[in-house]
Design an enzyme around this catalytic site. Structure first.
Site, PDB file in Angstrom:
ATOM      1  N   CYS A  79       2.099  12.777  -4.448  1.00 19.64           N
ATOM      2  CA  CYS A  79       3.261  12.507  -3.595  1.00 19.64           C
ATOM      3  C   CYS A  79       4.397  13.459  -3.934  1.00 19.64           C
ATOM      4  O   CYS A  79       4.756  13.629  -5.105  1.00 19.64           O
ATOM      5  CB  CYS A  79       3.718  11.054  -3.790  1.00 19.64           C
ATOM      6  N   CYS A 105       5.812   8.799   1.649  1.00 17.67           N
ATOM      7  CA  CYS A 105       5.287   7.954   0.580  1.00 17.67           C
ATOM      8  C   CYS A 105       3.772   7.822   0.685  1.00 17.67           C
ATOM      9  O   CYS A 105       3.232   7.544   1.762  1.00 17.67           O
ATOM     10  CB  CYS A 105       5.941   6.575   0.642  1.00 17.67           C
ATOM     11  N   GLU A 134       0.043 -26.769  -3.860  1.00 15.99           N
ATOM     12  CA  GLU A 134       1.058 -25.712  -3.902  1.00 15.99           C
ATOM     13  C   GLU A 134       2.437 -26.356  -3.964  1.00 15.99           C
ATOM     14  O   GLU A 134       2.629 -27.453  -3.430  1.00 15.99           O
ATOM     15  CB  GLU A 134       0.919 -24.822  -2.650  1.00 15.99           C
ATOM     16  N   CYS A 169      -2.116 -12.265 -12.331  1.00 18.68           N
ATOM     17  CA  CYS A 169      -1.362 -11.016 -12.187  1.00 18.68           C
ATOM     18  C   CYS A 169      -0.650 -10.658 -13.489  1.00 18.68           C
ATOM     19  O   CYS A 169       0.209  -9.780 -13.507  1.00 18.68           O
ATOM     20  CB  CYS A 169      -0.362 -11.119 -11.039  1.00 18.68           C
ATOM     21  N   CYS A 195       6.536   4.771  -8.397  1.00 14.55           N
ATOM     22  CA  CYS A 195       5.255   4.932  -9.083  1.00 14.55           C
ATOM     23  C   CYS A 195       5.497   5.459 -10.495  1.00 14.55           C
ATOM     24  O   CYS A 195       6.478   6.157 -10.736  1.00 14.55           O
ATOM     25  CB  CYS A 195       4.348   5.908  -8.329  1.00 14.55           C
ATOM     26  N   ASP A 220      -4.672 -19.565  -9.242  1.00 14.46           N
ATOM     27  CA  ASP A 220      -4.017 -18.259  -9.075  1.00 14.46           C
ATOM     28  C   ASP A 220      -2.516 -18.431  -9.270  1.00 14.46           C
ATOM     29  O   ASP A 220      -1.744 -18.415  -8.310  1.00 14.46           O
ATOM     30  CB  ASP A 220      -4.333 -17.699  -7.685  1.00 14.46           C
TER      31      ASP A 220
END
Length: 398
Positions: free
Chosen positions: A51, A134, A281, A355, A60, A329
């Site tokens: 990029c 991008c 949830e 994550c 990034c 999750d």
């Protein structure tokens, strides 16, 4: 100085502890006055950043490293997080989402004398960098930048910034604006006209819906769901598919599944093609979107929903014992309380999605100490060229 290793955030660490961004292990470098690195002896894993904005943009962190190096770096993060608890499970092949695949991005916008500037912040700075080429986000989001500049002129205060969260949907762009500027009646009207003029599917001011021209749908398995503005969505369609396929394989022919931290149904709806699902949830609006998507779809097994704060009030073992398997999750904080009750339940199979490798390591160690085994782990890299790492694991009792 010589770079010895990378931190979990992707910065090079020299032998004296100095942290130098955008360097690689084994490289000999000299520090410039501004703190950047002059590469004297480059690593054989160093590549030309794809990029043209990489030098100034902070979106990034690892474009200077080869794809195989980044894959090994990310799997290494997970391996170290698990080894801290004495765990060394087998790993499956890593998934990396392709360039230009991020379907959702949070841009910053600022008014200028000539109009507006929209982009990402430079690393560790409030300097805003325009990113018209991008390589991270989808072409559809890149093409929306002129529209976002016009929206910034309308929505930003003279000195403040706006946050513009843009999500692709099957009906067009779903845009959320977060601004310190007061939402007056006139501004509300102007924003509604703007949404109509630019063909937006939905425009929201924070959580306040301004205009919904076409309901912005996301497809989860056989169902179409319209999530609330700003609701969680996996970063790329490819990454979502990798996680979904792994979870589906893990749960196999389980007939009754509990989906913990179910969101809008990323896993519940595809899984309901062959199992009854109980989706739990903390956000009622997300479960309402899931339920409506399920009711409109055809050929799905029963899905029940429950609004519940799983951090403060996790499902207890007697509630979990009604199910054959679980998928969990959680957000980055992990699911310490819920995992503790899973460990005491009779559930045999758990698909763990995470994550945050650190909180995953902490949580899965509780299950292993209760008699579970980590059959395998798969790293899923949806956040290409960043140090962020996601994973899915098959955890079974006995």
């Amino acid at each position: 100085m010589r770079i010895e290793a990378l931190t979990h955030l992707g910065a090079g660490r020299a032998s004296d502890g100095t942290l130098v961004p955008r360097t690689l292990p084994g490289e000999e470098i000299a520090l410039r006055p501004d703190g950047s690195a002059q590469i004297l002896t480059p690593s054989d894993q160093r590549v030309a950043p794809p990029c043209r904005h990489y030098r100034g943009c902070g979106g990034c962190a690892l474009q200077h490293a080869s794809d195989p190096f980044v894959a090994g770096f990310k799997q290494g993060i997970v391996e170290r997080a698990l080894s801290a608890h004495g765990l060394t499970p087998p790993f499956r092949g890593l998934h990396t989402s392709p360039p230009r695949s991020r379907r959702r991005a949070k841009f910053a916008g600022r008014r200028t004398k000539k109009g507006a500037l929209v982009g990402f912040h430079a690393r560790g700075s409030d300097t805003l960098v325009a990113v018209p080429d991008c390589q991270l986000v989808t072409p559809r989001l890149t093409a929306a930048l002129p529209m976002l500049e016009a929206l910034t002129v309308l929505a930003a205060s003279r000195r403040g910034e706006v946050a513009l969260t843009v999500t692709e949907s099957d009906a067009g762009l779903d845009v959320r604006v977060d601004s310190e500027q007061p939402l007056t009646d006139q501004l509300r009207l102007d924003l509604a006209v703007f949404a109509q003029t630019h063909g937006l599917a939905r425009l929201s001011w924070g959580e306040d819906p301004i205009a919904m021209i076409h309901p912005p749908g996301q497809v989860f398995g056989p169902a179409r769901v319209v999530p609330p503005a700003g609701a969680f969505l996996q970063a790329t369609a490819e990454g979502e598919a990798a996680l979904r396929d792994a979870v589906t394989e893990i749960l196999g022919d389980a007939a009754r599944v509990v989906d913990l931290f179910a969101g809008c149904g990323t896993f519940s709806l595809p899984l309901s093609q062959r199992a009854e699902i109980h989706a739990v949830e903390g956000e009622a609006a997300m479960l309402d979107a899931l339920d409506q998507g399920w009711r409109r779809a055809q050929g799905l097994k029963r899905i029940t929903t429950e609004v519940r704060d799983l951090f403060r009030r996790p499902l207890e073992p007697d509630e979990l014992n009604r199910f054959d398997a679980a998928v969990i999750d959680p957000p980055r904080a992990g699911a310490e309380a819920q995992v503790a009750t899973l460990a005491r339940s009779s559930i045999q199979t758990i698909a763990m999605v995470s994550c945050n490798p650190v909180t995953f390591g902490r949580d899965v160690a509780v299950l292993v100490n209760a008699g579970f085994t980590i059959d395998w782990v798969k790293v899923v890299d949806q956040f290409r060229w960043s140090p962020h790492t996601e994973l899915v694991a098959r955890v079974t009792r006995g």
